[in-house]
Each structure stands twice: as C-alpha cells, then as structure tokens.
Scaffold this motif. Sequence first.
Motif, PDB file in Angstrom:
ATOM      1  N   GLU A   1       0.842  -1.190   0.000  1.00  0.00           N
ATOM      2  CA  GLU A   1       0.000   0.000   0.000  1.00  0.00           C
ATOM      3  C   GLU A   1       0.877   1.239   0.000  1.00  0.00           C
ATOM      4  OE1 GLU A   1      -3.771  -1.893   2.482  1.00  0.00           O
ATOM      5  OE2 GLU A   1      -2.206  -0.808   3.540  1.00  0.00           O
ATOM      6  N   HIS A  10      -2.763   0.965  -3.875  1.00  0.00           N
ATOM      7  CA  HIS A  10      -2.660  -0.431  -3.434  1.00  0.00           C
ATOM      8  C   HIS A  10      -2.294  -1.271  -4.648  1.00  0.00           C
ATOM      9  CE1 HIS A  10      -4.663  -3.751  -0.773  1.00  0.00           C
ATOM     10  NE2 HIS A  10      -3.434  -4.046  -1.152  1.00  0.00           N
ATOM     11  N   GLU A  17      -4.396   5.619   2.988  1.00  0.00           N
ATOM     12  CA  GLU A  17      -4.102   4.729   1.862  1.00  0.00           C
ATOM     13  C   GLU A  17      -4.520   5.408   0.556  1.00  0.00           C
ATOM     14  OE1 GLU A  17      -5.812   0.696   2.012  1.00  0.00           O
ATOM     15  OE2 GLU A  17      -5.808   0.726  -0.182  1.00  0.00           O
TER      16      GLU A  17
END
Length: 564
Positions: free
Chosen positions: A209, A409, A406
């Motif tokens: 990530e 990914h 985040e």
Amino acid sequence: MKFSQFFIPTTKEKPKDAILPSHQYLIRGGFINQVSAGLYNFLPLGHIVLNKVKAIIKEELDRVNCNEVTLGFVTPAHMWEESGRLGKYGKELLKFKDRKNIEFVLGPTHEEMMVNLVKNRVKSYKNLPVNLYQINTKFRDEARPRFGILRGREFLMKDGYSFHSSEDDMIREFNLMQETYSKIFKKLGLDFRIVEADSGAIGGSGSKEFMVLADSGEDTIVICKSCEYAANIEAAKRVKQEAPTTLPEAKFSKFKTEGIITIEDLSEFFKVDKHFFIKAVIKKAIYDDRDELIVFFIRGSDELEEIKALNSIGANDLIDATQDDLKDAPVGYIGPIGLNSKFIIDEELRGESNLICGANEINYHLVGVDLNEHLKDAHYADLTIVAEGDKCTCCGGVLHYTKGIEVGHIFQLGTKYSEALDANFLDENGKSKPFIMGTYGIGVSRLLSALIEQNHDDKGCIWTKATTPFLVNIVVSNAKKEEELSIGIDLYENLKNKGVNVILDDRKERFGFKMGDFELIGFPYAIIIGKKIKDGFVEVIDRKTLEKQEVEIGNLDKILEIIE
Ligand code: ATP
Ligand code: MG
C-alpha cells in the motif's frame, strides 16, 4: 482566468460534520459540495485539481505502456455470480434491477469486467503481457462514509489490471508498478511510505500500500526507525518476543483458580508475568455455508490482530461471539488442551513451555503446559498485533506507529479471477492456462483530501505546485481604482504570455475578503496590487510561509524567479 468570470463559491461556514481540515477547506474553498452521504460534486476548482492529478497518473502509466480504457460503471450481476463475489462482497455492493428484471451492480472495482474484456480476445502467450487501466467512477455503499471525499460512496479510482503468462513476468510488472506509483506520488508532491499490506487469504508479500503520512490517517502503519521497513498494522511482523523473566519449572498440573479469570488477575494471583499465560479470544467466523465459533490463543501480553486471525481461517468475516453463543463455554477458563471446538494458536507460542492456560473447566487452570509436548501438531499462525517497542525483523531496530492515508494499493493477484471466470491463454506448448494477474489501484479523488491533510494551516489549503488549480493569484486590492486594475491586468497578461498559470482577482470586493479567499483556497502565491504601487512596487506572498517580498512593478523576471 478571472475571478469575476469564474464560479468559486467560497464560504465562511464550516460544514457541520467536517472534523478533518481537508473536508472543511475543500467545501469552504468551493472545490466540492455534498449532495448526500458520501456523494459529492466537483466544482470548477476541484475539477481542475482532479484533472491535474489524473494527467500526472496518466503520463506515468502511459510511459510504461499501460493502456487506458473506459469500462462501464454498471456491471452485470452474472459476472459477479461467476466470480463468486456477488454474495461475499457484502452490503458495499449496490445492486439493482432493470425494467427486464435483470440484476446489475454498480462497480466497486472491476476485476470481473476486465477479465471478461481480455477473455477470448487475448488468446496466446504471444500477446502477453497486457496492462489495462481506467480512471473512472466507483461506487461502494460504505457503512460510514466520512471525511468528505476521503471516504466517499461514489469516488474516482484509477484501477489497473495486468495479465501475464508467467508468475515471474507478473512480479516484474508488480515491481514496475511500484516504481511508477512512487514517481506519481513524488510528482504530486506527497510525503508517503510504501508499506507491506495484508494479502488476504492469498498470503505472501504480494501486496503493498502507498500511505500518505498524516496524523488524521485511518490506517496505523508500523515503521522501523533504523531501516526502511514499513507495514500496515494488519500485516506487520516483529522479532519473536523474549521472556521478560525466567520462570521456575512447574510440573504439568491442574490448579484451582476460583473466580479468577482476567489475565491481570491471574498474573497477580500466580505472581507470573502475563507473557507466560495463554489468552483465549473467542470469535464467530462467517463462512459461505455456516457460522462457527473459533478460539484464537495468544500470549497474555499480546492482543489479537483480527485481519491476521481472519486470514488464518479463510472465512468471509469474523465477528464477536454473543453471550448466547458462549452459554455452554467455560468462559475465563478456556485453554487449548482438550478443547473440543476449532482453535488456532499464535505462531510465537510454538514450542513454548512452562505456560499457564485455562483447563476448560470452571475454576481451574493448567500450569506447566508444554506446547511441544501437548500440541505440537496444532494449527499455528501469526495472530498478534505488533506493538510499539517491538523489534524489527529486518534489522532488530525499534518499531513505532504512525498514521497514514491509503492512496494506492498494488496486489499480486495470481489466477483467482481468471480461473473463476475461465479466462485462459495458450502457452508455448499449446496448453491452455489461466492468466496470471496483478491489480493496481489509486484513490484519485481521495488524493485531493490526502494532499490537503498533508498541506494546510489554520487558514486553509496549501496546494502543491503540481496540483494547484492556479500557481499565482493576482489580487487587485481595490478593483474600483482604474490604476490598480490596469496594473493587475497588465501583469496578468504578461505572466500568461510567459506560460504562468495565473488567475486575476478583479472582483469588486473588500481587500480583506479577497485575501481570506486566497488563504482558504491555497494558491501557492499571491501578488498584491495595492497601496505600494505609489512607490512603484507590488508584493508577492508565499502561501506556505505567508512571507512577503516587494518587487518593482514590471520586474517580471524577479517574479518568475520567486515563483519558479
Ligand atoms: P480502504 O481500506 O481505505 O477502505 P480499500 O483497501 O478497500 O480502501 P482498494 O480496494 O484497495 O481500497 O481500492 C484502491 C484505492 O481506492 C484505495 O487505495 C483508496 O485510495 C481508494 N478508495 C477505496 N475506497 C474509497 C472510498 N470509499 N472513497 C475514496 N477512495 C477510496
Ligand atoms: Mg486497499
């Protein structure tokens, strides 16, 4: 662009539910507006930033031969049925029927669609690899949409999918994507870390990530201060903990512990460190066809990491067991020896001896437990949360927590979807094989929030140069004054001719109001055409530092040097 002709509805009012600065400033600065829970419009300023972010992403992806496509937002439910996700995805999946009673899904991600696109179109290993991506709307009916566009229900994602004839080639592309994503986030001007992520039931180190460091981040990241190691808490590893003290040997025996059930009380009672106890955490696992109580055993000094626990049993979900579920269990006295229900033991307990655990009988514990002797062949897995102060497996350094958002990914997917959807190619020997895949996502709209979470002050946004809607804001202090306005317009034209991305605040508003907007919107520089012009100067203000510099009217080179 001139303010007087541009739709920038700024406001002083703080939106009710806006806790995070990015949420507040993006709305107050006229970048976005809320339509409903988790649904937002992008206004002209927001639209420009979004396009800049998209352009940077596209430029870097196209450079490494990714192919842009645009897939439908509405996806047929039968594809989700085939992949086995229609039931599993849960309530985030928004389903509906058309007038012919055919079921559809608003795409939360596009593995099914992309595999179906490639299936029967790419037939031979000779046409591999292929990496297809889109920058498009996604819908996830999030349980708690919040923080503005940080966690929306409708949001913009870059989703990419690569198809390969070998595992090695997929890993090569995965590494290339890691490098490319790093370039993208660097170009955007973000401070980020690449972290090891949870790879779900697939396991391995095939998931990473990209985390933008910000105190407000929802994800806890474990980082080593002495080396490069960084991992999402759900995937973090540590050096096995050493015993804090040595223990006198105890013989394996049953011990009366009437009414003593918590690890704290037991530790006090036995005068033994929590490290030597086996703690039972009981959860209910949800599978496709059943629910099952499962006991996870960890050290008394540790906590259960639920994602690790979930991965260890391959269930769809883990929830807390209810009192009703536990009515027949000797709660407080549950241990792994002689236990009838399914259980998993933490890997760090493997081979350990001299432990204390529940005897599966009310009011009794077992002492002198040796797992090598009693439970050598039990199911062991990594189950614990890595804590601050634990040691790094790479260098032995001390691990710390930090918070991150985040924004990307990347995932080595393998053949999960190609097998389920029967998507194959012919290899060198004419043999049919499922595509080996990688998937790569970027939260495009979330990036606007992340940029502002990392770059703001108590007055408003501070855009990075790569993402700002305009680099320079020329503020005409009093647009009713002919002279000021004409100096402003001249400077505006001259800067535009030099290729500078500039906006002119020519509104007939108070100077203070216009400066408030400058600070709230967060253009990197303002040039003030005001009182100083009688001495032959304009003022250049740096939004980040709020420092002012006087520059002679007409000294364009000096201005260009400052805003460089
Ligand atoms: P999260 O853990 O934040 O819910 P995720 O792991 O479910 O995200 P992915 O399936 O990996 O998300 O999707 C790729 C990217 O899309 C994420 O890295 C994130 O940046 C972005 N994203 C996911 N959900 C949302 C959302 N609800 N709103 C905005 N962006 C999102
Ligand atoms: Mg993710």
